[in-house]
Design an enzyme around this catalytic site. Structure first.
Site, PDB file in Angstrom:
ATOM      1  N   SER A 189       0.728  -1.121   0.040  1.00 54.76           N
ATOM      2  CA  SER A 189      -0.040  -0.089   0.021  1.00 54.76           C
ATOM      3  C   SER A 189       0.952   1.204   0.013  1.00 54.76           C
ATOM      4  CB  SER A 189      -0.901  -0.036   1.007  1.00 54.76           C
ATOM      5  OG  SER A 189      -1.913   0.835   1.009  1.00 54.76           O
TER       6      SER A 189
ATOM      7  N   ASP B 249      10.331   4.511 -10.033  1.00 50.48           N
ATOM      8  CA  ASP B 249       9.859   5.158 -11.131  1.00 50.48           C
ATOM      9  C   ASP B 249      10.564   6.524 -11.492  1.00 50.48           C
ATOM     10  OD1 ASP B 249       8.190   3.180 -11.674  1.00 50.48           O
ATOM     11  OD2 ASP B 249       6.477   4.103 -11.491  1.00 50.48           O
TER      12      ASP B 249
ATOM     13  N   LYS C 192      -0.486  -4.158  -3.504  1.00 47.59           N
ATOM     14  CA  LYS C 192      -1.796  -3.601  -3.157  1.00 47.59           C
ATOM     15  C   LYS C 192      -1.730  -2.143  -3.735  1.00 47.59           C
ATOM     16  CE  LYS C 192      -4.770  -2.338   0.723  1.00 47.59           C
ATOM     17  NZ  LYS C 192      -4.691  -0.943   0.274  1.00 47.59           N
TER      18      LYS C 192
END
Length: 562
Positions: free
Chosen positions: A299, A310, A324
């Site tokens: 999460s 990223d 998640k």
């Protein structure tokens, strides 16, 4: 009575409506009509049972089971909280509650023990110890009350005094102690430890994402920034199950420029997209950074780790994260209840969704299968590195933790190590500092003597596999004099012997013994310091962070093949 039914069924209607998938206008009407028909039928069933069932309808239990069944048909993150349970949810998001500050655990015999006071808590200051068996809270006997009941009685208004009666094993002369404790407003830390490791690496253990988590992380980073010896940062998110999205975004902001997109949330309705960007100037925009993850990182911790991956701002080290990618919001319900419902999916800067399971597509038996790697889509980081969606975050540097042996699992599961720690602490007022403490030969031999071979049960896989193989050989006609002799010759070599197994797995078992003992003397902080002495992931992070060329290589796009 009828009013209660109406309100509860209204709550069920809300749960059904918010969990529905997106539909066009006509299908939406059909869906609403289907919901209405089901609710009418459900209401009629309840009314008939209430009026005609031979015994009194167990309203609370029946409706709780109905609500639980509805929640289970959606996803594991959509939950109903009663008014009593809302306080626990509040503690999860704020870290604050009124109580004495201690973990508790229930054993198979339904007895509840103190499993560890928090450092500096009222419980610790009053003298409660790990291993104390809780007998009474004030005048209430709680010997078989269970953890929920005991937890409720221990909590209360800050400033009030309660008496906890415990039985302390190995204490003399009187093992029954009644300890008065004043409840306080407790503020649980989400950063139980930070410090400098490997001489020049700033290490932060973040265990959850609460409202105050960014402030705790910032405090550590400011100290590291002021320390000229610190050359890199390790943010340890292993075991971090997540929490508040806003806290995750704010923590990412410490390392990336203002105005950087961290994630996008997309709900069911068109136009529901919400974009989260950093809003402040970064605290450490250039210092080398590594993030540690594992299968329990989920999460909000995956938002932090995934965004930093990223954006090519951090090297991810460890094992694949949980996966998640769903976001929950809370909705008020009648009678001070609350619904936590999945309202959106989140997408990190590369555009990928890291959700591992698609709960809208279930197998015929109701189970949900993980997306196979072959069906995952490929995305690129800002620098052009290839990353995939579906199934969690893949680390840049893999560090796999070996699975403990069945013997080790049994020693932890059945409290052999916990009970030994209780006995050890009763006769040892102090131990060495966490960075210096080791399980010596003397301690380990003492632990081995504490085990009753007649009561210790653990999986003996070699023996079981050999027995199964012999049975299969006999069933399929391969058991003859020569194969039987081979089995007989092999059996002694694969027969488990407890003392030998304890010696074989000493290193792994010793790590659990050390963890237990350090927790008793130095709390969670001491356990983390002890773990860092033999932590391959942190060691790898230190190597990479202090090697600029290697660090840049990992975070750069692969060079094209000639």
């Amino acid at each position: 009575m009828k009013l209660s039914f109406k309100n509860i069924t209204a709550s069920l209607a809300l749960g059904s409506l918010v969990a529905a998938s997106a539909w066009a206008a006509a299908p939406a009407r059909n869906h609403d009509q289907a919901v209405s028909r089901k609710l009418t039928t459900f209401n009629a069933i309840v009314r008939e049972l209430s009026e005609n069932y031979v015994d009194t309808l167990p309203v609370d239990r029946a409706f709780d089971m109905a609500i639980t069944g509805l929640m289970m048909s959606i996803d594991p993150y959509t939950e109903y909280f009663t008014s009593e349970e809302r306080e626990g949810f509040k503690t999860m998001t704020t870290g604050q509650y009124g109580g004495i500050g201690s973990y508790i655990q229930m054993r198979p015999d339904s007895l509840v023990y103190i499993s560890g006071p928090y450092e500096g808590s009222p419980a610790a200051r009053a003298g409660l110890r790990t291993g104390d068996l809780i007998l009474k809270i004030d005048s209430t006997d709680v010997t078989h009350a269970g953890t929920n009941r005991v937890s409720t009685l221990l909590r209360g208004q800050p400033g009030t005094i309660l008496e906890v009666t415990v039985q302390r094993p190995y204490a003399t002369p009187d093992s029954i102690l009644t300890i008065p404790i004043k409840r306080e407003k407790l503020d649980l830390p989400s950063v139980p430890y930070y410090g400098v490791t490997h001489d020049n690496i700033g290490y932060i253990r973040l265990t959850s994402y609460m409202e105050k988590s960014p402030q705790e992380v910032r405090k550590a980073l400011e100290e590291f920034k002021a320390n000229p010896d610190v050359k890199g940062i390790v943010l340890d998110l292993r075991g971090n199950g997540g929490g508040l999205v806003e806290s995750a975004v704010e923590i990412v902001n410490f390392f990336v420029p203002k105005g950087t997109e961290v994630l996008r949330m997309k709900g069911r309705e068109k136009g529901s997209e919400r974009i989260y960007k950093t809003t402040k100037q970064p605290l450490l925009p250039d210092m080398p950074l590594a993030v540690l993850i594992d299968g329990a990182s989920a999460s909000a911790s995956e938002i932090t780790a995934g965004a930093l991956q990223d954006l090519d701002r951090a090297v991810l080290i460890g094992s694949r994260s949980f996966g998640k990618g769903l976001v929950q919001s809370t909705r008020p319900l009648p009678y001070d209840g609350m619904l936590k419902v999945t309202t959106a999916k989140y997408y990190i800067p590369s555009g990928r969704l890291i959700q591992a399971l698609d709960y809208s597509r279930r197998n015929p038996d109701g189970s949900v299968a993980a997306t196979p790697d072959s069906l995952c889509n490929t995305f690129t980081t800002r620098a052009g590195r290839l990353v995939k969606d579906g199934g969690g975050l893949q680390p840049d540097i893999k560090v796999e933790w070996p699975q403990p042996a069945p013997l080790t699992i049994a020693l932890v599961r059945d409290n052999w190590i916990f009970d030994y720690g209780t006995r050890f602490a009763a006769s040892h007022p102090t131990i060495a500092a966490p960075q210096d403490f080791v399980v010596t030969d003397e301690i380990y031999e003492d632990f081995k003597k504490s085990i009753d071979p007649a009561r210790l049960k653990y999986d003996k896989k070699c023996e079981d596999l050999l027995a199964n193989l012999r049975a299969t050989a006999e069933k399929e006609g391969y058991l003859n004099d020569s194969t039987a002799a081979a089995f007989d010759a092999l059996a002694p070599m694969l027969t488990h012997e407890l003392q030998r197994d304890l010696d074989t797995h000493r290193r792994n078992i010793s790590s659990f013994i050390a963890d237990d003992l350090l927790g008793r003397y130095y709390y969670n902080r001491g356990q983390i310091i002890g773990d860092l002495k033999e932590d391959e992931a942190t060691d790898r992070a230190a190597e990479i962070l202090t090697n600029p060329a290697r660090y840049r290589e990992i975070l750069s796009a692969p060079k094209p093949q000639k």
